[in-house]
Design a protein around this motif. Structure first.
Motif, PDB file in Angstrom:
ATOM      1  N   GLY A 197       0.442  -1.013  -0.172  1.00 38.67           N
ATOM      2  CA  GLY A 197       0.164   0.076   0.345  1.00 38.67           C
ATOM      3  C   GLY A 197       0.614   1.336  -0.197  1.00 38.67           C
TER       4      GLY A 197
ATOM      5  N   SER B 100       6.418   3.755   2.295  1.00 41.21           N
ATOM      6  CA  SER B 100       7.712   2.964   1.689  1.00 41.21           C
ATOM      7  C   SER B 100       8.814   2.597   3.667  1.00 41.21           C
ATOM      8  CB  SER B 100       8.387   3.957   1.403  1.00 41.21           C
ATOM      9  OG  SER B 100       9.065   5.285   2.015  1.00 41.21           O
TER      10      SER B 100
ATOM     11  N   ALA C  49      10.610  -3.087  -6.488  1.00 37.96           N
ATOM     12  CA  ALA C  49      10.038  -2.266  -7.102  1.00 37.96           C
ATOM     13  C   ALA C  49      10.644  -0.480  -5.749  1.00 37.96           C
ATOM     14  CB  ALA C  49       8.929  -1.832  -7.300  1.00 37.96           C
ATOM     15  N   LYS C  50       9.998  -0.577  -5.241  1.00 37.57           N
ATOM     16  CA  LYS C  50      10.130   0.581  -4.322  1.00 37.57           C
ATOM     17  C   LYS C  50      11.727   1.188  -3.517  1.00 37.57           C
ATOM     18  CE  LYS C  50       5.588   0.730  -1.921  1.00 37.57           C
ATOM     19  NZ  LYS C  50       4.762   0.574  -0.925  1.00 37.57           N
TER      20      LYS C  50
ATOM     21  N   ARG D 189      14.403   0.024  -4.682  1.00 37.32           N
ATOM     22  CA  ARG D 189      15.118   0.054  -6.103  1.00 37.32           C
ATOM     23  C   ARG D 189      15.418   1.963  -5.790  1.00 37.32           C
ATOM     24  NH1 ARG D 189      14.502   0.857 -11.959  1.00 37.32           N
ATOM     25  NH2 ARG D 189      12.578   0.992 -11.008  1.00 37.32           N
ATOM     26  N   VAL D 190      14.760   2.583  -5.528  1.00 37.16           N
ATOM     27  CA  VAL D 190      15.010   3.976  -6.304  1.00 37.16           C
ATOM     28  C   VAL D 190      14.552   4.934  -4.676  1.00 37.16           C
ATOM     29  CG1 VAL D 190      12.752   4.076  -6.595  1.00 37.16           C
ATOM     30  CG2 VAL D 190      14.093   5.938  -7.613  1.00 37.16           C
ATOM     31  N   SER D 191      13.953   4.760  -3.932  1.00 34.46           N
ATOM     32  CA  SER D 191      14.025   6.171  -2.562  1.00 34.46           C
ATOM     33  C   SER D 191      14.896   5.014  -1.456  1.00 34.46           C
ATOM     34  CB  SER D 191      12.698   5.708  -2.962  1.00 34.46           C
ATOM     35  OG  SER D 191      12.022   5.275  -1.917  1.00 34.46           O
ATOM     36  N   GLY D 192      15.357   3.928  -1.536  1.00 36.11           N
ATOM     37  CA  GLY D 192      15.712   3.356  -0.530  1.00 36.11           C
ATOM     38  C   GLY D 192      17.249   3.770   0.122  1.00 36.11           C
TER      39      GLY D 192
ATOM     40  N   ARG E  60      19.667   0.746  -1.229  1.00 33.24           N
ATOM     41  CA  ARG E  60      19.709   1.105  -3.023  1.00 33.24           C
ATOM     42  C   ARG E  60      20.245   0.389  -3.554  1.00 33.24           C
ATOM     43  NH1 ARG E  60      19.231   5.783  -2.578  1.00 33.24           N
ATOM     44  NH2 ARG E  60      21.959   6.192  -3.648  1.00 33.24           N
TER      45      ARG E  60
ATOM     46  N   ARG F 240      20.297  -1.804  -6.095  1.00 35.77           N
ATOM     47  CA  ARG F 240      21.605  -2.083  -8.041  1.00 35.77           C
ATOM     48  C   ARG F 240      21.862  -3.054  -8.278  1.00 35.77           C
ATOM     49  NH1 ARG F 240      20.626   3.683  -9.394  1.00 35.77           N
ATOM     50  NH2 ARG F 240      18.599   3.395  -8.609  1.00 35.77           N
TER      51      ARG F 240
ATOM     52  N   ASN G  25      14.175  -3.369 -18.015  1.00 41.36           N
ATOM     53  CA  ASN G  25      13.430  -2.121 -17.404  1.00 41.36           C
ATOM     54  C   ASN G  25      11.673  -1.619 -17.768  1.00 41.36           C
ATOM     55  OD1 ASN G  25      15.132   0.199 -16.341  1.00 41.36           O
ATOM     56  ND2 ASN G  25      15.381   0.896 -18.300  1.00 41.36           N
ATOM     57  N   ALA G  26      11.755  -2.489 -18.735  1.00 41.75           N
ATOM     58  CA  ALA G  26      10.175  -2.928 -19.246  1.00 41.75           C
ATOM     59  C   ALA G  26       9.961  -3.723 -18.667  1.00 41.75           C
ATOM     60  CB  ALA G  26      10.231  -3.109 -20.886  1.00 41.75           C
TER      61      ALA G  26
ATOM     62  N   GLY H 159       9.384  -1.602 -14.974  1.00 45.12           N
ATOM     63  CA  GLY H 159       8.061  -0.842 -15.390  1.00 45.12           C
ATOM     64  C   GLY H 159       6.532  -1.985 -15.956  1.00 45.12           C
TER      65      GLY H 159
ATOM     66  N   GLU I 155       5.761  -2.569 -11.999  1.00 37.25           N
ATOM     67  CA  GLU I 155       5.758  -1.490 -10.939  1.00 37.25           C
ATOM     68  C   GLU I 155       3.804  -1.653 -11.600  1.00 37.25           C
ATOM     69  OE1 GLU I 155       7.517   1.556 -11.841  1.00 37.25           O
ATOM     70  OE2 GLU I 155       9.411   0.173 -11.480  1.00 37.25           O
TER      71      GLU I 155
ATOM     72  N   ASP J  92       0.638  -2.274  -8.892  1.00 31.11           N
ATOM     73  CA  ASP J  92      -0.496  -0.757  -8.349  1.00 31.11           C
ATOM     74  C   ASP J  92      -1.782  -1.087  -9.066  1.00 31.11           C
ATOM     75  OD1 ASP J  92       0.755   1.114  -7.032  1.00 31.11           O
ATOM     76  OD2 ASP J  92      -0.144   2.790  -8.297  1.00 31.11           O
TER      77      ASP J  92
ATOM     78  N   LYS K 214      11.640   9.404  -7.880  1.00 35.38           N
ATOM     79  CA  LYS K 214      11.301   8.374  -5.814  1.00 35.38           C
ATOM     80  C   LYS K 214      10.280   8.240  -5.842  1.00 35.38           C
ATOM     81  CE  LYS K 214      15.510   9.049  -3.630  1.00 35.38           C
ATOM     82  NZ  LYS K 214      16.170  10.961  -2.598  1.00 35.38           N
TER      83      LYS K 214
ATOM     84  N   VAL L 185       6.868   5.334  -7.566  1.00 36.89           N
ATOM     85  CA  VAL L 185       7.315   4.132  -7.216  1.00 36.89           C
ATOM     86  C   VAL L 185       6.901   4.121  -5.396  1.00 36.89           C
ATOM     87  CG1 VAL L 185       9.484   3.831  -7.027  1.00 36.89           C
ATOM     88  CG2 VAL L 185       7.920   2.055  -7.043  1.00 36.89           C
TER      89      VAL L 185
ATOM     90  N   ASN M 110       9.727   4.317 -20.550  1.00 36.04           N
ATOM     91  CA  ASN M 110      11.171   4.052 -19.738  1.00 36.04           C
ATOM     92  C   ASN M 110      12.219   3.654 -19.148  1.00 36.04           C
ATOM     93  OD1 ASN M 110       9.054   3.207 -17.889  1.00 36.04           O
ATOM     94  ND2 ASN M 110       8.785   0.973 -18.604  1.00 36.04           N
TER      95      ASN M 110
END
Lengths: 225, 225
Positions: free
Chosen positions: A41, A44, A126-127, A129-132, A137, A141, A178-179, A182, A185, A189, B127, B130, B178
């Motif tokens: 939900g 993060s 997914a989350k 990967r970019v914001s942790g 993070r 990667r 990447n695809a 995407g 994600e 959602d 960020k 996602v 993407n």
DNA sequence: GTTGATAGTGAACATGTGTGCACTATTAGA
DNA sequence: TCTAATAGTGCACACATGTTCACTATCAAC
């Protein structure tokens, strides 16, 4: 408390080795699961509190430290578990190869169904990967790079991809990863009961992959770079 | 405090309309900037606290409420600002079209340089796309869909893309978006002074886009679906 | 000038947070 | 059977958080 009672009720004394260790692993898993559940939900990972996780796991905050030095270490464990899940899938795919007809479409289908089945793990990846936090993070990667390289290796034997040198193959594999991320994600959602929406996303991802492979069949890497 | 003094020093009395309003907009911007600054590096938006943002903005926590009802509203404003930045770039690209030679490579270059120049805004988008609260996340998704549609419209006239119907064109545009977001994330995580690394990422993204367009030139949408 | 509106202050509150410490109960091993 | 180890408890602490409230100082309008 509740955890102890049910545990002692479910496992009377039939434990050949390590009743204590098994109990410990159980609450360790309870903590990891609690984090994943809270992560589902809105939330993060970096906004989760240690106390919150402990409460959902049915354990007092101080008990947390018997398993992890802090939330960061728990996060790293989640990375390990999540990619273990993913590697299991890759191994399964290699050991039971799909028939070559519609290979791309079938692979996409397999992957996305797997992502839906392991929703929480893929959501975490997914989350974070970019914001942790940077340790989490970077760990993600690294695993994704590794996954990309594996994919490139799996792709190399295909006759239509003879135009690629090693670097360009990884470039293409990165595009594929990447695809797929995407699409994942979007899947995560989407309303889990909206079958039409899910089917739409599956078809979208399949077409995107077909497009990539269509381009790949034409690709010619520069011989010397 | 400090903010007020410098303001009155910089703008003696040469304010035709709204010395007061201008002052208000200034601290509003200070709050938005503070959030972006805190967001740089490790943090994620949902882990930012109102007090923290207020402190960096040089303002007492209660003053925050003169501008936003809470962090969520500030987040929505950041979404607006960030995509304003992006749309500005798209408009600039349309009004001053690139020469057709190496069009793809040049476009990638333009985009990534823009992302580097507006680092904080693009980082926020990447960020929170996602991991943010659902209102912020959905707002970003909506804007990205819009951007994808715009891109599809811009792509439609190209002779090599005559094989596409509307749906498939958006599918392809989504793939492009993407890939560009993926490259942006790499750029934002890279050491800002490591020119070689940045160049490597630029080339990677250029190749990926070339690959997509190579496939697109071969694409044939099913006529009736 | 006087007056009303309001951006920003400072203090207070209830609550949530990470972490340390002495403790209890249970188990593994002698 | 006795004993050392330890997973989990309960309490404490110092601090950060969101939000409220009365306040002050400044500007706009009359």
């Amino acid at each position: 408390m509740r955890l102890k009672r049910t545990a002692s009720a479910e496992t009377p004394e039939s434990a050949p080795a390590g009743v204590r260790d098994e109990r410990k692993q159980r609450t360790r898993k309870a903590l990891l699961d609690a984090a994943l559940i809270l992560l589902d939900g809105e939330r993060s990972f970096s906004s989760l509190s240690l106390r919150e996780v402990a409460k959902v796991a049915g354990v007092v905050p101080a008990a947390f430290y018997r398993h992890f030095t802090g939330m960061d270490e728990l996060g790293m464990s989640l990375v390990d578990d999540s990619f273990h899940t993913l590697h299991q899938m890759m191994r399964g795919a290699r050991s039971a190869p799909l028939p070559p007809a519609n290979l791309v479409a079938r692979s996409v289908e397999t992957f996305l169904l797997y992502a839906q089945a392991h929703r929480l793990h893929f959501q975490f990846i997914a989350k974070e990967r970019v914001s942790g936090s940077s340790s989490v993070r970077l760990a993600i990667r690294k695993e994704l790079r590794l996954w990309t390289s594996e994919l490139a290796t799996d792709l190399a034997p295909f006759p239509k991809l003879k135009g690629f040198n090693g670097d360009d193959l990884r470039m293409m594999a990165g595009l594929v990863v990447n695809a797929m991320m995407g699409a994942t994600e979007l899947i995560l959602d989407a309303d889990i009961n909206d079958a039409a929406e899910l089917a739409r996303i599956h078809q979208l991802a399949q077409k995107q992959l077909m497009l990539i492979f269509l381009g790949a069949a034409q690709w010619k890497s520069k011989p010397a770079q």
